[in-house]
Write a protein that holds these residues in place. Structure first.
Motif, PDB file in Angstrom:
ATOM      1  N   ALA A 228     -36.886   7.040 -38.172  1.00 22.71           N
ATOM      2  CA  ALA A 228     -38.009   7.821 -37.657  1.00 22.71           C
ATOM      3  C   ALA A 228     -38.243   9.058 -38.516  1.00 22.71           C
ATOM      4  N   ALA A 229     -37.157   9.666 -38.992  1.00 23.79           N
ATOM      5  CA  ALA A 229     -37.306  10.859 -39.831  1.00 23.79           C
ATOM      6  C   ALA A 229     -38.004  10.511 -41.142  1.00 23.79           C
ATOM      7  N   ASP A 249     -31.183  16.631 -27.310  1.00 27.63           N
ATOM      8  CA  ASP A 249     -31.348  18.017 -27.722  1.00 27.63           C
ATOM      9  C   ASP A 249     -30.521  18.236 -28.990  1.00 27.63           C
ATOM     10  N   PRO A 250     -31.162  18.474 -30.145  1.00 27.00           N
ATOM     11  CA  PRO A 250     -32.612  18.636 -30.345  1.00 27.00           C
ATOM     12  C   PRO A 250     -33.355  17.303 -30.195  1.00 27.00           C
ATOM     13  N   PRO A 251     -34.680  17.375 -29.997  1.00 24.78           N
ATOM     14  CA  PRO A 251     -35.467  16.153 -29.774  1.00 24.78           C
ATOM     15  C   PRO A 251     -35.340  15.175 -30.937  1.00 24.78           C
ATOM     16  N   GLN A 252     -35.243  13.905 -30.597  1.00 25.83           N
ATOM     17  CA  GLN A 252     -35.162  12.846 -31.596  1.00 25.83           C
ATOM     18  C   GLN A 252     -36.256  11.822 -31.333  1.00 25.83           C
ATOM     19  N   GLY A 253     -36.631  11.127 -32.387  1.00 24.40           N
ATOM     20  CA  GLY A 253     -37.651  10.097 -32.259  1.00 24.40           C
ATOM     21  C   GLY A 253     -37.084   8.729 -32.599  1.00 24.40           C
ATOM     22  N   VAL A 254     -37.795   7.705 -32.187  1.00 19.40           N
ATOM     23  CA  VAL A 254     -37.411   6.323 -32.470  1.00 19.40           C
ATOM     24  C   VAL A 254     -38.638   5.607 -33.021  1.00 19.40           C
ATOM     25  N   LEU A 255     -38.462   4.905 -34.142  1.00 17.64           N
ATOM     26  CA  LEU A 255     -39.554   4.140 -34.734  1.00 17.64           C
ATOM     27  C   LEU A 255     -39.531   2.744 -34.121  1.00 17.64           C
TER      28      LEU A 255
END
Length: 538
Positions: A228-229, A249-255
């Motif tokens: 995602a990064a 925390d901290p917010p993470q994303g998923v592709l």
């Protein structure tokens, strides 16, 4: 003549006795009733929001969001339809606007073929209540020589909004019922608004949290072509999207892949539970046959790959498929608390809202204010009842006391009917009962005054009584039928307090006619049969 056959005497007495029996539970606490046998009537009056406190919400269905989602589906359908055209293939570009879908053609000669193919997407929608012809749900218009616009018709948009509100009302009802509250009032207001009243709810914040979530559940494969990064730093691959991961925390994303391998529509049941290994709160779910087969096929083909469980565009968890998931059962984990797991299970069982709900207005009524309202209503009812009883006894003597007994029976019958039907008693409803008390003796006044006129005309007691009841019946029915029609209109067109008033007034009219005419006539008939008076004093 003034006769009451045994069967009629038995029937009238039975109705009156049943009224007292089914009203009696309201004079006892629920704890006292719970210890009684099951065959004993235990239904009690349901107090409305203004009597026992609770929450009031005015909700708006965001139909614009729903329309945007339908446009995205339409764009996909347009693209797939045009791709199926062969010999020769159509070259095009599709762009979604706020009003519809625009197709730009590379070759203007393909316009007619494309329009003909897109016409196959249209279906008919009927929004005319008076039997008019149904209209197509999409409108296709040429734009110049090399462009076509595809949009939903006005009939389709109206149908979408109506369907969304109706579906939202049903889903809101399911979610409220899961909370265990008593008799919520859910009504449509205007084109896209919903009025919600939940009596007795002591946690309005939880109610707002439940209604604030659309609860659209879906399962997606994780895109492993990059992280995602990396996608955020460069470019998100076509057909994929980045969604936030819950409780990080901290917010993470998923592709994840945009295309869902399974949606929440196949969900049959969901329950809060605990993981047997970690003892953390989880939600177990069960799919229907179609969903179970599809889920089994996808997990069989993607063993070793992670998949994302998405709720309202938030990834709850993204576990790796260790082995094929067969049987249609699974679990959702995501660092839930016990309350969060319970609420998620409620949302999933109730189903997804077709569109988000916005809270436009919120009111909370405390139980103290409700208790004051009940006390004020009781005082008003007692004063009105006492005044009517004293007047009837002083004005008409023994006949007036017959009417008073019928009046008490009338009030008991109203309470019994409200208890059995589970109707909600509101403060305006109490006003309807008080009004009914005054109206209940109106029929007796007409009857007794008519009997007086017959006595003054020199008629014997038997004839005077018979004529008094028979000749007053038409006037009584006319007056009560017109009032009942007004109550029915109030119930149909009104909302909230107005409907509460209409319910008690309508029930009171029906019971009043029975007690004021039939019951008092039975009392007078029994009295006359036992006394045989030579003169009559009314």
């Amino acid at each position: 003549m003034l006769r009451f056959p045994p069967w009629k005497l038995t029937l009238v007495t039975l109705i009156a006795v049943l009224g007292f029996i089914y009203t009696a539970p309201n004079f006892f606490s629920k704890e006292s009733l719970s210890g009684l046998p099951g065959w004993v009537p235990q239904s009690q009056l349901v107090l409305g929001l203004d009597l026992q406190g609770g929450s009031y919400l005015l909700l708006e269905v965001e139909t614009d969001v729903l329309y945007k989602e339908r446009l995205e589906t339409l764009r996909t359908d347009v693209r797939n339809t045009l791709r199926q055209i062969d010999d020769p293939r159509v070259r095009f570009r599709v762009r979604q606007t706020s009003e519809g879908v625009t197709v730009a053609l590379n070759d203007p000669a393909d316009r007619e073929r494309s329009i003909a193919a897109l016409e196959e997407l249209a279906s008919f929608v009927d929004t005319n209540l008076f039997g008019g012809l149904p209209e197509k749900d999409i409108v296709i218009n040429p734009e110049g020589e090399d462009a076509i616009t595809v949009a939903f018709s006005e009939a389709a948009r109206t149908s979408m909004a109506q369907s969304a509100v109706s579906q939202s009302i049903e889903i809101v009802r399911r979610r409220i019922d899961e909370l265990g509250t008593t008799e919520p009032t859910i009504q449509r207001q205007g084109e896209n608004r919903i009025v919600l009243e939940v009596p007795g709810l002591d946690d309005p914040q939880r109610l707002k949290e439940l209604l604030g979530q659309t609860a659209k559940l879906s399962f997606h494969l994780v895109d492993r072509s990059m992280t995602a990064a990396q996608a955020q730093a460069t470019r998100v691959p076509a057909g994929s999207q980045i969604l936030p991961l819950a409780n990080t925390d901290p917010p993470q994303g998923v592709l994840i892949e945009r295309r869902a391998m399974l949606s929440g529509e196949n969900l049959v049941d969901a329950k809060a539970s605990f993981d047997q290994q970690t003892n953390e709160p989880i939600v177990t779910f069960r799919l229907d046959t179609s969903g179970a087969n599809r889920f089994g096929d996808v997990t069989t083909k993607n063993v070793g790959s992670p998949f994302a469980i998405v709720l309202d565009d938030v990834v709850l968890s993204a576990p790796v498929i260790r082995e094929p998931i067969l049987g249609g059962s699974g679990q959702i984990s995501g660092g839930f608390s016990v309350k969060e797991a319970n609420d998620l299970a409620i949302l999933l069982r109730a189903g997804a809202l077709p569109a988000p709900l916005t809270i436009l207005e919120e009111r909370t009524v405390g139980p103290g204010l409700g208790a004051d309202s009940v006390a004020a209503g009781e005082i008003a009812a007692i004063i009105g009842f006492t005044a009517v009883v004293l007047y009837m006894g002083l004005a008409y003597g023994l006949f007036g006391w017959f009417a008073n007994v019928a009046l008490i029976t009338n009030v008991m019958l109203i309470g019994a009917v409200l208890s059995v039907l589970g109707a909600t008693l509101t403060l305006p409803g109490i006003a309807g009962v008080v009004l009914t008390i005054g109206m209940a003796v109106d029929a007796n006044v007409l009857i007794f005054e008519r009997i007086r006129e017959e006595v003054k005309a020199g008629k014997i007691p038997l004839v005077a009584i018979e004529n008094g009841y028979n000749r007053a019946l038409g006037t009584i029915l006319d007056a009560n039928i017109t009032t009942f029609i007004a109550a029915a209109i109030l119930f149909q067109l009104g909302a909230g307090p107005v409907r509460g008033f209409a319910v008690t007034l309508g029930i009171g009219i029906l019971t009043s006619v029975f007690t004021a005419f039939t019951l008092t006539r039975m009392f007078v008939a029994l009295w006359y049969k036992s006394r045989r008076p030579s003169a009559l004093t009314v």
